[in-house]
Design a protein around this motif. Sequence first.
Motif, PDB file in Angstrom:
ATOM      1  N   SER A   1       0.948  -1.349   0.114  1.00 40.65           N
ATOM      2  CA  SER A   1      -0.013  -0.034   0.055  1.00 40.65           C
ATOM      3  C   SER A   1       0.847   1.406  -0.036  1.00 40.65           C
ATOM      4  CB  SER A   1      -0.989   0.083   1.398  1.00 40.65           C
ATOM      5  OG  SER A   1      -0.253   0.173   2.412  1.00 40.65           O
TER       6      SER A   1
ATOM      7  N   ILE B   1      -7.472  -9.960   0.956  1.00 41.05           N
ATOM      8  CA  ILE B   1      -8.391  -9.022  -0.037  1.00 41.05           C
ATOM      9  C   ILE B   1      -9.525  -9.933  -0.418  1.00 41.05           C
ATOM     10  CG2 ILE B   1      -8.109  -7.989  -2.281  1.00 41.05           C
ATOM     11  CD1 ILE B   1      -4.917  -7.473  -1.769  1.00 41.05           C
TER      12      ILE B   1
ATOM     13  N   TYR C   1     -12.893  -2.578  -6.185  1.00 42.85           N
ATOM     14  CA  TYR C   1     -13.969  -1.925  -6.438  1.00 42.85           C
ATOM     15  C   TYR C   1     -13.147  -0.943  -7.394  1.00 42.85           C
ATOM     16  CZ  TYR C   1     -16.928  -3.372  -2.400  1.00 42.85           C
ATOM     17  OH  TYR C   1     -17.584  -4.029  -1.694  1.00 42.85           O
TER      18      TYR C   1
ATOM     19  N   GLY D   1     -10.267   0.918  -5.649  1.00 42.11           N
ATOM     20  CA  GLY D   1     -10.012   0.513  -4.158  1.00 42.11           C
ATOM     21  C   GLY D   1     -10.012  -0.921  -3.948  1.00 42.11           C
ATOM     22  N   ILE D   2      -9.156  -1.289  -3.032  1.00 39.79           N
ATOM     23  CA  ILE D   2      -8.948  -2.838  -2.809  1.00 39.79           C
ATOM     24  C   ILE D   2      -9.648  -2.964  -1.330  1.00 39.79           C
ATOM     25  CG2 ILE D   2      -7.207  -4.611  -2.133  1.00 39.79           C
ATOM     26  CD1 ILE D   2      -5.270  -2.923  -4.239  1.00 39.79           C
ATOM     27  N   LYS D   3     -10.686  -3.957  -1.154  1.00 42.30           N
ATOM     28  CA  LYS D   3     -11.310  -4.030  -0.064  1.00 42.30           C
ATOM     29  C   LYS D   3     -10.788  -5.251   0.731  1.00 42.30           C
ATOM     30  CE  LYS D   3     -15.991  -4.730   1.757  1.00 42.30           C
ATOM     31  NZ  LYS D   3     -15.994  -6.013   2.285  1.00 42.30           N
TER      32      LYS D   3
ATOM     33  N   VAL E   1     -13.139   0.663   2.488  1.00 47.31           N
ATOM     34  CA  VAL E   1     -11.811   0.614   1.884  1.00 47.31           C
ATOM     35  C   VAL E   1     -10.767   1.708   2.419  1.00 47.31           C
ATOM     36  CG1 VAL E   1     -10.281   0.915  -0.381  1.00 47.31           C
ATOM     37  CG2 VAL E   1     -12.808  -0.126  -0.450  1.00 47.31           C
TER      38      VAL E   1
ATOM     39  N   CYS F   1      -6.613   2.776  -1.672  1.00 43.18           N
ATOM     40  CA  CYS F   1      -7.751   3.546  -2.806  1.00 43.18           C
ATOM     41  C   CYS F   1      -6.588   4.407  -3.804  1.00 43.18           C
ATOM     42  CB  CYS F   1      -8.526   4.534  -1.928  1.00 43.18           C
ATOM     43  SG  CYS F   1      -9.469   5.400  -3.241  1.00 43.18           S
TER      44      CYS F   1
ATOM     45  N   PHE G   1     -17.774   3.068  -3.935  1.00 47.18           N
ATOM     46  CA  PHE G   1     -17.238   2.461  -2.474  1.00 47.18           C
ATOM     47  C   PHE G   1     -16.986   3.801  -1.635  1.00 47.18           C
ATOM     48  CE2 PHE G   1     -13.723   2.555  -5.432  1.00 47.18           C
ATOM     49  CZ  PHE G   1     -12.715   3.165  -4.640  1.00 47.18           C
TER      50      PHE G   1
ATOM     51  N   THR H   1     -14.608   5.039   1.513  1.00 50.61           N
ATOM     52  CA  THR H   1     -12.995   5.043   1.986  1.00 50.61           C
ATOM     53  C   THR H   1     -13.075   5.391   3.395  1.00 50.61           C
ATOM     54  OG1 THR H   1     -12.372   7.087   1.287  1.00 50.61           O
ATOM     55  CG2 THR H   1     -11.919   5.213  -0.109  1.00 50.61           C
TER      56      THR H   1
END
Length: 129
Positions: free
Chosen positions: A58, A69, A73, A80-82, A89, A94, A125, A127
């Motif tokens: 990140s 993970i 999104y 974005g990585i949820k 997120v 993001c 989404f 954040t």
Amino acid sequence: MLVIEAMFFRNIIYDENGIMKYFLIVILTFILGYIVFLLWRLFFTKPSITLESDHVISMKHQRYDASQIECIYMNYRRIGIKLYGKRLVPMDLCFYFQRGQESAGVESVYEWAARNDKEIKHKFFQTVG
């Protein structure tokens, strides 16, 4: 924030109490420094996320394995990585691609998701900072 600081500064000039005057000067210096820091961070840092073969690094240089993970999104240019177990997120996961790099970047995100068996969802989404 700048308006509040200007009002405090005006009060400092006309204030007779010495201790309160110095206290307000310290607070105003802190607020002004914080504003300068936020502007510097906004304009002079280039966020980057690294997609490795089985993990993501990140913007805060934290490593997230593919098993952490849940999905990816996409909302227009923003990606974005949820993570599993999270509703929102994280801001450090993001990102968006700069103009001219969008098609190659989105293609690499699709490749990473396919390689790690992650679903890509095209929806809005939120954040969390």
